[in-house]
Design a protein around this motif. Structure first.
Motif, PDB file in Angstrom:
ATOM      1  N   VAL A 123      -4.827   4.353  -4.772  1.00 18.95           N
ATOM      2  CA  VAL A 123      -4.643   3.372  -3.696  1.00 18.95           C
ATOM      3  C   VAL A 123      -5.205   2.011  -4.090  1.00 18.95           C
ATOM      4  O   VAL A 123      -4.586   0.970  -3.831  1.00 18.95           O
ATOM      5  N   LEU A 135      -0.545   5.004  -0.988  1.00 18.90           N
ATOM      6  CA  LEU A 135      -1.151   5.918  -0.022  1.00 18.90           C
ATOM      7  C   LEU A 135      -0.115   6.910   0.503  1.00 18.90           C
ATOM      8  O   LEU A 135      -0.399   8.101   0.643  1.00 18.90           O
ATOM      9  N   SER A 172       0.821  -1.225   0.000  1.00 17.26           N
ATOM     10  CA  SER A 172       0.000   0.000   0.000  1.00 17.26           C
ATOM     11  C   SER A 172       0.848   1.265   0.000  1.00 17.26           C
ATOM     12  O   SER A 172       0.519   2.236   0.659  1.00 17.26           O
TER      13      SER A 172
END
Length: 358
Positions: free
Chosen positions: A328, A268, A265
């Motif tokens: 994202v 982000l 991730s």
């Protein structure tokens, strides 16, 4: 040279902007307090700690809605000037619309420059204090780590953990692999693992250790083994709020660390990094849009101008949220995600500007 007329508009601009910040900060704080007061009472948060929390909450909410504040402030005071025919008198004196926009460029540029610095260094520190307070007095404590955690601790060392129970300081189904090129040098598995914070080591139980040295292979079965690993149990839980609590240099180091560990991730973090620069630029673009829209005296007056301003602000926030979600969840490039709303509204600003100039 900045002349008296420029200072007249700049003072109106800055005064309205500060007034909008103060009003919105008060409203946001009241709404947030009404939402969290039960948690404050439940966790016995001291009144002094609550005051300290809102000292750090206000920079967070102001930075979050900065573009909206500067846009509404521009719409509001420019519309009042248009209603009083002050802009008509200015343009009737022979001055061009470019000359009329000069104090907007100066006033908006100064505000956006200040918020650029705040976004990269000051607001993250306030967010750090805010998040620490919320973790202590608002949110329930994290009991378990993420499930099926894979981390790369170094170019050669990889670990896997099914989950970690913070309440008993124990993890389950742990394994580590040391790989050099295509050669597996060592593979370790353990049924349980616990962290010794005093010695900064891990105790592993029911261990199976397999080592390879060329064509030689060695297998050991141990009831217990102590080893240092370069990670903390808190690293097993991915707290995305930390992206907002780090200054930009600290965020760069976190991104490098998480990239080494193989986190999925990272977009982000990249979006947050680029947003800190893109947001002040958006405020400047919206400032020009607001000046172009509100400079005309129309039948609906300030009310219609404000309605148009709120609609455009909502569209900007929607575009930013959509682009962030696409980055994202769908892998859109973070730089594009942070700047595409500015690009779209920049085109709109240029169209409005050309309409007024020609």
């Amino acid at each position: 040279m900045i002349k008296k007329l420029d200072w007249y508009i700049i003072k109106k601009f800055w005064g309205t902007f500060v007034y909008a910040l103060a009003v919105m900060a008060l409203i946001a704080s009241v709404i947030d307090y009404s939402d969290k007061v039960k948690s404050f009472v439940k966790h016995h948060a001291p009144f002094s700690a609550q005051l300290w929390y809102y000292e750090n909450f206000i920079p967070h909410i102001l930075a979050l809605l900065f573009a909206l504040f500067i846009f509404i402030a521009t719409i509001f005071f420019t519309s009042k000037m248009a209603y009083k025919s002050e802009i008509v008198a200015f343009l009737a004196s022979g001055a061009s619309f470019n000359r009329f926009l000069r104090p907007y460029f100066i006033g908006g540029g100064v505000i956006c420059g200040v918020f650029l610095v705040l976004n990269h260094w000051v607001v993250p520190r306030a967010n750090r204090n805010r998040i620490e307070f919320e973790d202590r007095y608002v949110h329930e404590k994290v009991t378990y780590s993420d499930h099926d955690v894979h981390l790369r601790l170094s170019p050669e060392l990889y670990i896997f953990l099914q989950n970690y129970d913070y309440s008993v300081n124990t993890g389950y189904r742990f394994s580590s692999e040391r790989v050099k090129g295509t050669l597996l040098l060592e593979k370790l598995t353990a049924e349980r693992i616990s962290y010794d914070s005093a010695k900064n080591v891990y105790h592993l139980y029911n261990v199976v250790l397999r080592t390879n040295d060329g064509i030689k292979e060695k297998l050991q079965i141990l009831p217990e083994l102590t080893r240092p690993y370069p990670f903390h149990p808190s690293d097993l839980y991915e707290n995305t709020d930390m992206a907002y609590a780090l200054t930009t240099p600290e965020l760069d180091r976190l991104i490098a660390q998480e990239k080494l560990r193989g986190r999925e991730s990272l977009n982000l973090y990249y979006v947050e990094k680029h947003r800190r620069t893109a947001q002040p630029a958006a405020g400047f673009i919206l400032c020009i849009i607001g000046a172009c829209i509100a400079s005309r005296k129309i039948r609906g007056g300030s009310g219609l101008h404000l309605a148009i301003g709120i609609l455009i602000s909502a569209l900007y926030m929607l575009a930013l949220q959509l682009s962030t979600t696409f980055s994202v969840k769908a892998g859109l490039d973070p730089l594009i995600a942070a700047w595409i709303p500015n690009f779209l509204f920049g085109i709109f600003a240029y169209i409005l500007y050309r309409r007024e100039v020609t």
